[in-house]
Scaffold this active site. Structure first.
Site, PDB file in Angstrom:
ATOM      1  N   ASP A  79       0.879  -1.158   0.000  1.00 34.73           N
ATOM      2  CA  ASP A  79       0.000   0.000   0.000  1.00 34.73           C
ATOM      3  C   ASP A  79       0.924   1.218   0.000  1.00 34.73           C
ATOM      4  O   ASP A  79       2.119   1.121   0.313  1.00 34.73           O
ATOM      5  CB  ASP A  79      -0.940  -0.004   1.204  1.00 34.73           C
ATOM      6  CG  ASP A  79      -2.137   0.929   0.978  1.00 34.73           C
ATOM      7  OD1 ASP A  79      -2.079   1.772   0.048  1.00 34.73           O
ATOM      8  OD2 ASP A  79      -3.127   0.826   1.721  1.00 34.73           O
TER       9      ASP A  79
HETATM   10  C1  BGC Z   1      -4.957   3.302   0.000  1.00 34.79           C
HETATM   11  C2  BGC Z   1      -5.056   2.309  -1.136  1.00 34.79           C
HETATM   12  C3  BGC Z   1      -4.865   3.019  -2.440  1.00 34.79           C
HETATM   13  C4  BGC Z   1      -3.525   3.737  -2.430  1.00 34.79           C
HETATM   14  C5  BGC Z   1      -3.218   4.506  -3.700  1.00 34.79           C
HETATM   15  C6  BGC Z   1      -3.677   4.139  -0.063  1.00 34.79           C
HETATM   16  O1  BGC Z   1      -3.705   5.140   0.867  1.00 34.79           O
HETATM   17  O2  BGC Z   1      -5.000   2.623   1.242  1.00 34.79           O
HETATM   18  O3  BGC Z   1      -6.295   1.657  -1.102  1.00 34.79           O
HETATM   19  O4  BGC Z   1      -4.961   2.128  -3.501  1.00 34.79           O
HETATM   20  O5  BGC Z   1      -3.494   4.671  -1.349  1.00 34.79           O
HETATM   21  O6  BGC Z   1      -4.049   5.618  -3.807  1.00 34.79           O
END
Ligand code: BGC
Length: 758
Positions: A232
């Site tokens: 993530d």
């Molecule tokens: C989120 C993800 C997301 C990623 C990219 C993170 O903060 O938890 O679900 O895909 O950011 O935007």
């Protein structure tokens, strides 16, 4: 590109190039190596629309992304229980990605709804792992049918937003397997997502990004995942350890800092270069899988996808309550009250936030067409009653034949990044609903929210429609349901408890500091409410229709099976009403007697069918071992205990209409391990063991109260029950204290003999 070719490419890469490949080049791209013809590959959020950022990137949905179509969010799509429809939605998303050159869409998000408070519940599917996994699988199937990857997320045990980057989810082994891993397992095994996104949090003390057990042993070795794992955004803790654990791609980028650590680790011998090569290979496999399957002709028509978003929304809206008010009989002299009739809340905040190309509100649909008066009723930027708006709404409701109140949770109440602290709707909206019901007996409430809310007014309104956050086309879908053009067919993928305190995670949800213990264990959602025989506001699986369905002729193809065999269950469903409609047939399994603590019943399959009035369809389900199994921490595997199981067919978890019983015989015996602490009662369960152990019991006396002595005064004081219990719960070592003639060594010898029994 063949494996050999990719390996050949890797052999030409420098150590620095390989290290760089393992993190993003920027917010959304993998690294390119121009001299070797390796292109940069773009990924984008996800999950219910395309958030492609052409300019400034961010992971919180702050900067502008391209105009796109916002489909219903996860909370809603799961309510459709319609796998085919979600595959269609996935295919549309995949096509959008092809047209936009996006190799992987970042979703679906399958985390279990442990509590109604989780800020991201709107993106997640269910409190039930089967629903979560099947919904995710259907979406993955659709996206990947267009040769675009998915990234099932957030792996693992990421069920809150509070301290999401550092909290430590403490989950016991059985709960992890039966609930939290299970939400991913089916989708990963059956639909083979191209990538998996690991979560921010720690799992039992080890960051998800660094967790060899889950990233490698479970995901790859057990489940056969063969894509790449990405972090993530910002979830990397220790790049080298993460890589060793199985994290291939760090996102977004560490601007070279972590690349240097990787290079250093290889040079110092702390990291095997072959481990690095393997990560690069996994990344390049996906990069080229997309590149070589680019659909250069792909175009997307936003209006067409908007229509699909509307069709999906129609199946995601749950009719919770209907006292002969819906569908509205007439389009005349109605009042639509509430800001969300004009400006629906149709998606949540954060990384999934779509820059919708158009939004259809309920008022857009009815304005100029029907005789409907609108009153805003409340503000949603602050939770304070606006007396003027309230008065206007009451006036509008008073003179109308019926009032439809569009209420729900404002953006400020639920979003990625933080959790709710309560389950209430804004007080000003609750007050509005109460006041409208005082002047208008025919009131319907339409809710726009991503997670359950308390409904203190539920008894006072005649109809409740849960529209969830159903995407940019929600207005059309809601009107179709209100006016009966569409027959509602969605069911709740989660329980709506009466109040927050009823929820099983209530006492420990936020944890203490970073430590979050999942103390409710496997008893999440209906598994808990059923076991506790609690009243709920609306049960899991509940959802009404404008027609009626009757179930009959349930059959199972065998009365007895071995746990290695499958069981086929069939049932007839008839539409006994006057309208065509769709029904979600739910199959639960209940273990009638068990030595382990189990839920009353668990959903093991479901099917959505469409029936014309008077039509009957036969629905068939196949159940295998997993339908009857629990996860045994003794053998670290799924296990079925021999015995009877009820197969239950229901319209909801609290409306079971048919039942058949099957006997399942286990083919696996979990060996019983005797110790000096094993009770006599447990020894007696095995005749051969009992024969061996009997002699040590013969001399047992409890003080003066020799169990055999019926005349002793102390013996009189001991009831038969007490003597029986004393014996039953006496550990094997007991006769040393109460018998006199046995030593601990004698007992240990006996224990060894017992364990040697075949
Ligand atoms: C989120 C993800 C997301 C990623 C990219 C993170 O903060 O938890 O679900 O895909 O950011 O935007």
């Amino acid at each position: 590109m063949t494996r050999e070719k990719i390996r050949e490419l890797i052999s030409q890469m420098t150590l620095e190039e390989k290290a760089a490949m393992c993190s993003g080049a920027d917010f959304w791209h993998t690294e390119a190596v121009a001299r070797l013809g390796i292109p940069a590959s773009m990924v984008s959020d996800g999950p219910h629309g395309l958030r492609k950022q052409d300019l400034e990137g961010d992971h919180l949905g702050v900067n502008e992304s391209i105009k796109a179509v916002c489909f219903p969010a996860g909370c809603a799509t799961a309510a459709s229980f319609n796998r085919e429809l979600l595959t269609e939605m996935g295919a549309a998303l995949g096509n959008e990605c092809q047209a936009e050159g996006v190799s992987v869409i970042l979703g679906p998000a399958v985390n279990i709804k442990r509590s109604p408070l989780c800020g991201r519940n709107f993106e997640y599917y269910s409190e039930d792992p089967l629903v979560a996994s099947e919904t995710a699988g259907a979406l993955i199937k659709g996206v990947q049918s267009k040769n675009v990857g998915t990234s099932i997320k957030h792996f693992l045990a990421n069920n809150q937003e509070t301290r999401r980057m550092s909290c430590d989810s403490r989950v016991d082994e059985r709960t992890m397997r039966e609930i939290y891993l299970a939400a991913f397992e089916g989708a990963v095994k059956k639909q083979k997502p191209w990538t998996v996104m690991c979560s921010y949090n720690k799992i039992n003390g080890v960051y998800a990004a660094e967790n060899h057990k889950y990233l490698t042993e479970v995901l790859r070795d057990e489940w056969g995942f063969d894509g790449y794992v990405m972090s993530d955004w910002g979830a990397v803790n220790n790049r080298v350890e993460d890589l060793k654990a199985g994290l291939d791609l760090e996102m977004p980028t560490s601007h070279g800092v972590n690349d240097k650590l990787i290079v250093g680790a290889v040079q110092s011998g702390n990291l095997d270069e072959s481990d690095l090569d393997e990560a690069v290979e996994r990344i390049l496999n996906i990069v080229f899988r997309f590149e070589e399957n680019r659909d250069k002709e792909a175009v997307w028509d936003k209006d067409e996808d908007h229509e699909l978003a509307r069709r999906v929304a129609e199946e995601t809206i749950v009719l919770l309550k209907n006292e002969d008010i819906l569908p509205l009989q007439d389009t005349d002299n109605l009042a639509f009250i509430g800001k969300y009739a004009m400006e629906p809340r149709y998606q949540g905040g954060g990384s999934s936030h779509i820059n919708s190309h158009k939004i259809t509100s309920a008022m857009d649909i009815v304005s100029g067409r029907y005789n409907i008066v609108y009153a805003q009723g409340y503000r949603d930027d602050i939770d304070e009653t606006d007396e003027k708006l309230l008065k206007e709404a009451i006036e509008a409701a008073k003179t109308a034949k019926a009032a439809v109140i569009f209420a729900g949770l404002p953006d400020a109440f639920e979003s990625e990044g933080f959790d709710r602290t309560h389950m209430s709707m804004p007080a000003c909206q609750n007050e509005l609903i109460e006041k409208i019901t005082e002047v208008q007996p025919n009131t319907v409430v339409v809710l726009h929210n991503g997670s359950p809310v308390e409904m203190p007014w539920a008894d006072k309104v005649k109809g409740i429609v849960e529209a969830y956050l159903s995407g940019q086309a929600v207005g059309g879908a809601v009107c179709d349901i209100l006016f009966g053009k569409v027959n509602p067919s969605a069911k709740l993928p989660e329980t709506f408890p009466i109040k927050l305190e009823d929820n099983p995670s209530y006492l420990s949800y936020f944890g203490e500091g970073d430590m979050v213990e999942y103390r409710e264990g496997i008893f999440v959602g209906y598994r808990y409410y059923d076991k506790k025989k609690m009243d709920v506001l609306f049960p899991f699986g509940h959802g009404l229709s404008y027609t009626t369905f009757e179930y009959s002729n349930m059959q199972i193809d065998k009365e007895c099976i071995k746990d290695t065999e499958t069981l086929t269950v069939t049932v007839d469903v008839t539409n006994t009403g006057k309208k065509a409609g769709k029904e979600v047939v739910q199959l639960y399994v209940a273990d009638k007697e068990s030595t382990v603590i189990r839920p009353v019943k668990e959903l093991r399959n479901f099917a959505k069918i469409e029936l014309a009035p008077g039509e009957t369809k036969n629905v068939a389900f196949t159940l295998d071992k997993r339908a009857f199994a629990y996860y045994s921490v003794k053998i670290h595997d799924w296990h079925v205990e021999s015995g009877e199981f009820d197969i239950l067919i229901g319209k909801s978890s609290r409306d079971i209409v048919l039942c058949k019983t099957v006997t399942v015989e286990s083919t696996v015996k979990i060996p019983f391990v005797y110790t000096t602490d094993t009770t006599i009662g447990d020894v007696m369960k095995d005749q051969r063991a009992w024969e061996l152990a009997k002699p040590i019991i013969s001399g047992v006396t409890f003080g003066d109260a020799n169990p055999g002595d019926e005349n002793g005064s102390a013996a009189e004081a001991m009831s038969d029950e007490m003597v029986k219990a004393m014996m039953e719960y006496l550990p094997l070592r007991g006769p040393v204290s109460f018998g006199g003639s046995f030593s601990m060594a004698d007992i240990q010898k006996l224990v060894d003999q017992l364990n040697a029994l075949e």
